[in-house]
Structure formats: C-alpha cells, structure tokens
Enzyme design. Sequence first.
Site, short mmCIF file in Angstrom:
data_model
loop_
_atom_site.label_atom_id
_atom_site.label_comp_id
_atom_site.label_asym_id
_atom_site.label_seq_id
_atom_site.Cartn_x
_atom_site.Cartn_y
_atom_site.Cartn_z
N GLU A 1222 0.93 -1.05 0.02
CA GLU A 1222 -0.20 -0.36 0.00
C GLU A 1222 0.89 1.41 0.21
OE1 GLU A 1222 -1.91 3.30 1.82
OE2 GLU A 1222 -0.61 1.90 3.62
N ASP A 1226 0.75 3.51 -3.07
CA ASP A 1226 0.13 5.79 -3.09
C ASP A 1226 1.72 6.29 -3.68
OD1 ASP A 1226 -0.97 7.85 -1.48
OD2 ASP A 1226 1.12 7.22 -1.15
N ASP A 1317 -7.01 1.64 1.56
CA ASP A 1317 -5.41 0.66 1.22
C ASP A 1317 -5.17 -0.57 0.30
OD1 ASP A 1317 -5.05 2.22 3.07
OD2 ASP A 1317 -4.99 1.26 4.73
N GLU A 1320 -4.89 0.09 -3.24
CA GLU A 1320 -3.29 1.18 -3.25
C GLU A 1320 -2.32 -0.05 -3.41
OE1 GLU A 1320 -3.39 5.62 -1.76
OE2 GLU A 1320 -3.37 4.12 -0.21
#
Length: 1520
Positions: A1222, A1226, A1317, A1320
């Site tokens: 994650e 991101d 989350d 990502e």
Amino acid sequence: MTISQDTPNPAPDSTTTAAAVSESLLPRNYQEEIFRRAQEGNVIAALDTGSGKTFISILLIKWMVLQEHARDKVIVFLVPKVALVEQQASFISKHTPSSFRVKKFHGSLDLDLADRGNWQKSFEGSDVVVMTAQIFLNILTHSHWSIEKVSLLIFDECHHTRKNHAYNGVMREYFTLSTVHRPKVFGMTASPIWNPKDAQGSLLTLEKNLNATVIAVREHLAELLEHSPRPLEIIKEYVPPPDNYIYLKPSLWDCISVFAQGDTAQLISWDKLKMRYFVTRNTLGPYCADLNLYHDIKAKVRQEVEEIYDTQLSQRPIDLEDPAFAMDVDDGTPDNFEQDFLDRIPDDLKHIDAIVSEFTHYFDRGSTSPSASPSPSASTPPSEIPITIPLAWCAPKVKALVDVLLEHHSASPGSFHGIVFVEQRHVAMCLAKILPRIPELREHIRCAELVGHGTGHQHKKNQPPTAQARGMGLARQQDIVRSFREGKLNLLIATSVAEEGLDFPACDIVVRFDPVHHMVGYVQSRGRARTKTSAFVIMVQAGYDTHRERYRNLSESEPELKKVYQSREQLPQPEPEPSSESEEGEVEEEDPADIAVRERYVVPSTGAALTYGSAIGLVNYLCSLLPHDQYTEPPTPKYFGDYAATLDLPASLPLPLDKRRFRGPIRRSKREAKRAVAFMAVKELHKLNVFDDYLLPSSGAKGRNTEDADGVKISETADIPDDLDVMVRDPWVLGPTLWMHKLLVDGKVVAGLVTGTSFPPVELMAEGSTLRVRCAYAFRLDEDSEWERFRMLDEYTKLGLWFCVTGRRFVAPTTCFLVPLTIEDEIDYAQIRGVLREPYGSPDWSRVKEEDLGRTMVMNTNQHGRPLILQNIREDLTAMSTPMPGTREDAWPTYYEFWVNRWTRKDREADVPKDCPLIGATYAPRKPSGAYRVQARLENADRFKNQDVGLGLLAPRDCCRIVHFPPHIYNAFHLLPKVCRRLTDVYRAQAQRFELGLPPIADDLLIEAASLPTTLHTWNNQRFETLGDSVLKLGVTVHIMNKYPHRHEGQLSKLRQSSVSNRTLLARAKEIGLEIFLNSETQSLQSWRYVHPSECTASASAALTAGTAESPSSKAPARRAKREFPRRSLQDCMEATLGAAFYHGGMDMALRAGTALGLSFGGELPWCARYGRVPDPSPAPPLFEELQSGLGYEFHRGDLLVEAATHPSFATSAGASYQRLEFLGDALLDVVVMRYLFHKYPRATSGQLSVARSRAVCGPTLASVAVKRLNLHQILLINNVELSIAISRHVPLLQNLPTQEIVLKAWKYDPPKALSDIMESVFGAVLVDSAYNYEKAAAVVEEVMSEVLELISPSVARDPVTDLMLWSAAAGCSRITFQKSQSHPELRRNDSISVLAHGIVIVGPVTAANPSLSKGLASERARAILDDPTHEFHIKKMCNCREKPKDTSEDMDMDGAQDGLGKITINENDITDETEEGFAVLARQKLDESRKEEAGSTPEGDEEEVMYEGGDNQDMDIDD
C-alpha cells in the site's frame, strides 16, 4: 525535538577565567570540606536534606571547567525524576557564570530519540546538561554521545544506583571505558544505606556501582548540625476504626452495590471496587470511601457510555438520500439517533448513573449525568467538595491527623508549612479535598495533593480508571511546588514524589500518615522538617507493635549507620564488576550464573551498544512504530515460556518466517530469560537491517534527519538565509574576443548582435514571427581604433534601446551591441556614424517618399525621446489652421496656440513653425518585455501578431526630424529583450545540463524547470515542481522498498521523509550548486539589465567616451551576475528538474536526473534491470481470478496478490499484511494521476493540478473504485468484526452513488480506510510483479481509474472549508470563525461545529459522523447563507469590515494578516480557525496563494508594450 534552555547564554570563550568561577556562591566550611575531597577522587557526599549538596556540585562544576582535560567535554547532571530536571537546571543557571550554557532534557519534552543530529548539536552547544538518567542512558546506548566526552558525572539522589535503575545502566557504560578515559563521578544522597540490616553490604554495593567512596562531614560537623538540625520525632497513636459510623444512610456504596450481580457485572470489576472501598473506609472513613467510589463509578459510566455512543455511530444505517447523515442540533435529529443511543445504555448503568447524580451535592458541584440529554451549558464537574465534612464521617486516623495539624499550626500560625506523606494517590486526593472542609481546619489549612505522573490513560477496558490511576502532569506538579514555596499553600498531601530532591521550604511539621518501610523513606521524609522547632510525626495504630518497632529500629540504627561511612577515605579495592540488572523492588534476584553469561553487542561502525537491560525496550520501540488502524490492536511482542522464553514478533513486521519467532536460552529466572531472547532478537534484526547501526528502528523524524535513506549526510541548512544572494551564470560580458551573431526574422537577416560569449543557435517565436540567432564569426577590434569602435557601438545600441525599449536614457556601458550589417555581414559603421551624428534625426524631408509612410521613425524636437511613426503628410493643414471640432485641440483658436502652450517649458521656448504642412503620426511602441514563446507552447502563431496602431496625432513637419533607424533596425530593437532573454535561458540550461551531469533533457524543459515565479512569465517551474514532487516520492519509495526489505511501513515512511523533505532538497541543491543556474529575472526591461554591473555610473561612461577607462580586452570575462531570490526556490527547482526529466524521457530519465541531483534513487540503472522478477511463476489462488480480469493483468507471482489483500488483522506468521505494498501503491498512483493531469491540462496551475489530484487519490474515491470496479471488498482478508460491519455498511452506498458525486464531494464520505488501502496495495503489487515496469503498471492504473480521471479537472470545486475561506477573504470580511462544541458534554468530545460571522451564529452546531465532516457541512451551509442576497445574514447586510480604515503595509505583522480591520497580530504557532484573527490569517494566505497561481497562468497573449495614448502622459518630456 523540543529542547529547553534555562539560560540563553552565549557560547563560552575558549578559556574560562578564575574570576568567572568565583561568582556568587559563598559556601559554608563543611561544603568546602566535601568539595576539597571531591577534587581528589570519586566521592558520594552523604549529607542530610537541606544541607546544600547541590551547592557543592556547583563548586565542582566551576572547578572542572578550568581543568585542561575537560576542554571540549560536557558536564552531565543526572536526576531520577522529571520535576528535578527543571529545578536543578534553574539552580545551576542561577549560580554559574553567564557564559555557561545549561540545557535540560526529560521525557515530558517530547524528545525524539532518533533525532541524532539534534542530540549531538545540543550536547556540543552545552557546558552542563541536566537530564533524567533514562534519557542519558538511551543517548549512550544509541551512540548519540559517549561517556568519553563527559568530564564530570553528577548523580543526584545517587542511592538509586542499584539493580536495574537507569543510574546503574549509565555506570555500566562507564565501566566499559579504560580508567584514563572515565569522567569524574560525584554522587549526592541523604541516605546512602538502603538496608539497615546489612549496612556494610549496602554501602559497598553503592560504592562499587558508582566507583566512588561515601564520605561525610568530619571537620565541621558542628556547623553542619547548626544548619541541618534534627527535628523532634513524635509517635502519634490512633485507635482502630469502628465498625459503624454516624454517616449517611444509605451510603453511596449501599445504593449501588445491589447492582453487582446485574447487567453491569461484565462492565465493572465489582470485587476490586469493593476491596478498594473498604480499604479506604478503614483508613479514611465512610465519606472518603464514598468520595473515591463516586469518582471511580462516574469515570467508568462515562467510559461505557462513550463506547456505546461510538458503537452506535459506527453502526448507524446510511441514508442514501443523505449520505453525510449529518445531524443539525438546532433542527433536531432526523433519524432518532439520540433515542437509539439512550436505548442502548443498559438499564442498570442508567440506574447507577441516576444514583450517582443524586449524591452529586455531597461530592461535587454542577455535575451532568453521562447519559442525560445533551445540554450546551453543561460543564465539567469541579473538584471542590460542596459541603462541610464533620469529623464523625472520618476515621480515627484522620481525626488524629487533624489534632496534630491543629497543635503545630497554633505554634506558628503565620508561617506554618507542613507535609503529610501517604502511600497511595487516592488517599492523597481524598485528604486534600476533605481537610479544608473540616470545620476545625477550615480557617487554617490551604492544601493540595502532590503525586506522581501515573498511568491513568492506560487502564484496561473492564477496569474503571480509579483514583489510584489518576496521575499528575509535570506542569501541575511545578505549580503546586511553587505555590507551596510562595505560601499560597501551607500543607501538601504527598506521595513519595516529595520525599527527595524537590526544593521545599523547611517545614514546621512532617507527618508519616502511612507506615515507614525502609531507611531511605525515613531519612528523606524526615529531612523536610529541618528547623530547630520542627516535628516529625509517625502515625501508628494502637496495637500495631510491628510498625512501632520498625520505626524504632530505623531511628536507633541511623547514628550507627552514619559511623560506617564518616571515616572512609579510599576508593574500594579491587575495582568492581558492573552490578546486576534486576528491576528495583523485584522479588526475583539475578543469579550469578545468569550474569556471568550475559553478552554485550557493540556495533563497530558507531559504537552503539546492546545490553540485556536495553533489549526489551528496543523490541517494544520497534513494535510501537508499526502502523495500525482503528480496527486493529496496537502490535506488541508476545513472550511465552518461563525459564526458556520464546518471543513472537507481530506478523505485520515484514520479516522472513524464521525471523518472526525467537527461542531463547535457558536461564535461572523468568526475567532473565525474557531479556536473553529479546537480546537475541535485536541482534538478529540488526543484521537484517531492521535496526540501523545506531540500533534504532528509524533514523530521525520531524524534518531533523542528519542522513538520507542511503546514509548520505544531509548538510545543515539552518544558516542558509531566507533570501539568497547568488552569483548566477550570466553570459553578458565583454572580453578580448567578440562574437557576431546574425538575427533573422522569418528567415531574413535584419541585424547583428555583438556579444562577448558565443551562443548556440536558438529559435523562438515573438509577435507571430520566427526569430533565429546564429553565431557567424569571432573577431577582435583593431587596437588602434578599439576604444572608438566600442564607444560607437555602445552609443548606437543605447540610443536604440532608449527609443524602442526603455523610454529613458542610461549611462552604464552595455554588454551587447545590436548593429546594422552590410551585405558582407560586417558591421555597418557608416550607418552607425550617421545615427550618432544626428541622434534625433535629419530635418531633410526631401527624401521621404510614399512608400516610407507607416515605416519611418520621426522625432519631434519639442519632445526628444518620444519617437513617432510617420503615417501621412497633411499638405492641407498648417499650424495656423483651425482645429477640427471634437479634437483635443479645438479649445484653442489654432493648432499653433495649442502647441505653444503644450510644449513651452521654463528653460526653453516651443519651436512651432507656422507655415509648414502638418504630419500625421502615431507614437512608436516601446517593448520592454523579454517574454517569449517556445515551440512547445505555440498554439496559433497568427493570433499573436501585434497590430501596433497607436493614437493618431498631428505635428508641424519642420519641427520633426527623420530618425536614421530604418524599420528593420528599430523592429530588431523591439525584439532585442526577447532575444537576450532567450539566449540567457538557453546558456544557463546548457551549462546546467553539462556541469551537473544531467541527462539530455530538452532545453525548453530545463528552462521552464529553472524559471522561478518571480520572472512573472506566462510559465514557470511550478507545474514541473508539482509533477516532480510525485516522481520524487515514487523514486525514493521504490529504492527503499528494495534496499530495506524487512522494514515496515512506519520505518519506510520515516526513511522516505528523510530523503524527500524540503530540508534535504535544499541541502542537496546547495551541494551541487543548483542556484547558479536559476532564472529569477523579471521579463520587463524598462531598466536595461545587460550592462556592466561594476561600471554603472556616469563617470564610467565618461571614461569610456574619453577612452581613458580600462580596455575591455584587458582581462578575461567573469560570466556571473548577482541575483536575489528565496531559498525555497532551490528545493522547488530540484523537484521541477526531476519533473522535466520525467516529462521528457519517462522514469528512466528521471532516475538519471535524480541521481545527478544527489537524490536517494539507488543509482541511474533502470528499475527493470535492477529489480528483476523471480524466474519461476507462482499462480494466484482462484479467489483472485476475477480481480486479475478486472485489472487486465495476469500476475506472475500470485503471492503478491495474497499479500495485497491481507489486512493487518488477518496477518499471521505465514504471511505479511498489505502495508508495504500500500505504501508503494500510494506513490505509484500519485505519479500516474499527476502525469495524466499534466498532459491533459497544459494550462492548469500547480494549485489546480494538486486539487484535482487530491480528489482522484483521496480515500472515498479509491474506496468507490475498489468496490464498483474491482469488487475488492469481496476478496479483502479481514479478521475484525467491527471493520467487517463498517465495510458492509458502506458498500451499498458506494455501489449506488455516482462516481461524479464521490469525486466532487468526497469530503462528505468516510468509508473505512481499508478499502482505499487495498486499492493502493493492488497497484503496488502490479508494479512489483511487472519487475517495476512503470509504463506497464501505469497503464493498469489508468485503466482502472479511467472513469475518475475523466471526471476530474482543474475546475473541480475545492472543499467547503477552503471555499469559505477564499470567499470570505475575497469579500473582505475578517470576522468569521469556527466554533467547536459538544453534542454530549459528558463525553468530553468536541464533535459539533458552528460558523459565526461578526459574533452571530450563522450555522450550527452541526454534528456529523466525524469532526471533519461536521466542519465541511457547516462551511457549505454558511457559504450559501452568507452569499444569498435574500437572507438576513447576507454578507453585505452584516459586514462592515471594508468600511474600516486600512493600515499601511508597514503596519502588517509577519505573523498575521491585514484586512478591513487593519492590523492583525497573531503568533504563527497560535493560528487557528477558531478565532477571528486566525481565520482571517489563514483565509488571506489561501487567497494570496490562489492569486499567485492565477497570476502564473496568464493566457499567452500579446507581450507587454508601452504605448503613450492620450492623457497628460503623452506630453511628458523624456529626454531628461
């Protein structure tokens, strides 16, 4: 890190004078005696409390700084308690010379253990540091400082140096040094012997542990006794408590104890509550027992009600018609939320609450029931008891205490001071509350409790936060001690925190309310009673002979114990080994066999040391940094086994399976077994790079890192000024060799440009034409005619600049020459001489032909410097003609009279011929702008062609002269600012690329990346800076993910921050010298910039004219020019250069550029070559087949999908959670979205791009895509009921809401973070699985996010809070603010927001699922009301801010903002939108940023021109 310095003294000189050392202290003889003996060796001064031991340490400090071996070392003053740090640091600062730098450190200052650089800087900048021992031990453990750099170690209350106390830990580090490198040790204590039964053994242990000898006063004992008298010791007996009291019937306990078997049995630990109640009742009486019970039950009810409220809120159904499910308290609650909340509270809990409320008037004032309906006026209950307390409600022990206090208060009523020592906090609280309310003491006692810090916030869920758990903060402790010293309080009820160290006035009476258990407590507490008339009272229950006997033994043995050490002289021999490490007070003692096999692990590169004593703490610290959401318990290490411990590390640590469990060796104690396995784990984790070489799980935080992710030192930037004076690269110089450049317009040579620098070929667009500059040849002027030629070229160029560019003369010699050329491309000196011979033109009009009209420049002799363009010759008009009606001249009979009046000056008559024809002309435009367009930014060149048609005017022909500049020459002068600017930009860009080793980024992109907003160009580096910020984040993330495969997300986040922070970027920019290539000059050249900076004077110009100045060819040119711009520009240009590289050549070129800029990218090798995928595929489980189809991507490594779908609550020892992926996803998503927006909206400002990106990557948007596009909620692996319920509640909402609604109003929605989350983490998994093929991963992301990307644009609305601020600032209203409130005051939670304007509530209070949503809803509604002309609260109807006088800019405070109210002064740290001043400051800042962005995105229309058209402006004389 917060560092407090008592005395902001300057750094000391290299030598310290004896005069400085003799300052202020006047020691007594016995203090000098101890001081002399302390100089001779390591000693422990055993002196009674109040005898001035700290004075002796001051003498020793002053003596030590004079010693040669102490130079460049620091003196460390250690204390056992936080409160003593403040006290002792203040005392040392007061009694040492002003040159001494005294600093203090303790845990309450929120220090950052990982901030190595700041620790070193603080120690290096100090002479004396006062700190708690544990912090100093941590500093030594992690090698932030070393014992070797300490000249003197002072231990206050040194009797604690035993077992596992931090003092002993410091001394263990001391013993690792050779004798010659050890600092001097000085200990201070009033009680060196802990165990009277083994006095000699206690003394030897302390001496061994401190490597010092215990000494006492011998020569001046009488003086010591005079200043430290022993108090009268009294035993006060009291009778046992009765079975029954004359008290309330029924009592509080009688009323609530009936519920012990009911619904609350699972909520309240009734057995413990009962035991606490009756212990308190026996000690203090029934009222205090009920008082303590009242507060315990009330706190527990509040806790349970708050948990029910949170559960109710989290499970509340979502109304699709009102997704925000906001509650406007003013309008009532639309969905019976309040009633549902009350219904969920168990009946027994309501009954208990009602009973507690009925007793409020006995124990409290103004209390509100936790489950009562919310009331805006409800307040937190005060602590004062509202009634008088009769002694009949108190235990005999309390009655005896009252008698003692009355007896001794009467002896000294005006100056009475006393301390009552108790064992437990709740006893201190109760006594402090009731004693002032007892009638017998009401007029005599002013008291408060003084207790330790406590751990009241850490109580277990099923146990109430009892009075015992309530601690006291440092500030409150200091306030109480100060009030006691000043006499505002005369009695303290204190726990052991007051026994030692704290500076109290000598007390008239000290009472031991509870039994004395050991010698230290006896001596320390008795030392508070140190006047000749003081009394020390021991309270003993009648019949308890054990307590009486213990006291008698302590009292009688003390003189004998002192004899043990009063005659000691020599240090103990032989030198001891370090002492054992068991916890103080622990029943289980260390076994010598365990101690013998202990290890000490030292990191060779840093000297950081791991010991058995520090290992458990380091494991806990590592786990505390693990990120977790609200649905996951904080990760903690788990220990199993007894004498052979096993350690299980949290599954969220990304470790190999065989490194998550450690099995320790067999030891003889459980505690030692736990230390041994923790030691083994930390040692192994250091090898895996989980701990760095300083044995820290993270290296730095809060922007104060000393190294980046690769361990490369980050230079200090604190000394870099906010505004930099920089000598930038500048090609505009003249040297011995000159270069001729041909200037071509649309392919035709129009002029030559002579410079001292050879420029590469350049091309640009201006006014719809294509300009090219080509270097033709180099040449040197003949020595015989050099000065004459230079003068001619200089004067010719300045004349053309005056007429066509600047509109004013200037005297400084120019650094380039625009010249006419012959057919052979040589300088046309004949034409130049003709111009210089008649600079204002020729009066010969016979040469003017029809084709010259509209092209010929003329000059009116009455207005030198005001060139005109001849349009026609009016043979039908003369100066004596009558002006035409409607013209500006028709107020006069003739043109002649008008012009005479207009052109006559005090020093000259107007020259107005009467009989010549008139000419029609327009003012020639002046074009000082250097703005140009590059090919990459052209849209339609034809639309930028200028039609230079100025205002027509008439003038007598014979007062006008024909200027010798032909059209192609004066047009070339119009273009010269753009040409010079373009040449400068290209020169710097190519120098930057070559000198910094950048990849072949296109010139135009490098120019844009290096152009600051101060240039006021239609483009600058802000767009590339925004793009580069995302690229930097991804580049560093990929590198550290692979370099540190076993570090968790929290550690990686800190590592990334150390590499991408503004401080790091600034340091790297300074290291490579980026500042010399930046473009900061404005585009306007009304003051010609390209001149000799050192010769910009009239005298220099005169010397050049006379040929007496230094020859231009006498020295080599220095191609530098001084410029000034903000230091922030450097970090922006670092990111902008990275963005330009990414724009030009993708991620591969960005890696090359980042490496050249010194960024933590791991080198310039492409990712695919650096991080290849594993050769053998592992298919994904069937659970993920649909996901792969939705992604359009088939995974090579199926285990990555499993990891990407695993929530931390589901993570087991068999696999990791999605947190690292994650973290990577991101960063990937950020770049993909920003690149998409950058290409799609080339005219969007950086701010618009950022806002649009934030809407695409925010949690609600990603959660919507996760649910609607990929059904990730169905594959998310969770093991948490609350999270599963929350997701199931939000999925229907996300499925039914249009994507546009989510994108535009994302702030209204708050789905569980796990949904975004996992989105990502899946993107991160794609990048890793593709062997870090950015383009392939970006294609997947763009496809998945396609619907969202189509909807976002630069025009997307801002969030309501920002919108309200921008709107209010633009409207000029400075009296708007937010106001927080509590919908349920008993929960002590600010969850409601109101908006006020001019003190009137416009909206609210608005209550929603979270404070952020409440604020957004309130802002949205307030904005609509204030902007509604029909509403009574329309801004124009209620706001008068604009009508009030404004202060000038000089009245502005840098920490504030100025508006209609004038000056606003507000400290930057105090800015908050909950005050009118703070709201106005924030709103003004946002508006200024918005306007700057708009100014930076001006459409690329016509360049700046200066036209004098009408008005008085056209008649100015500019030839002066």
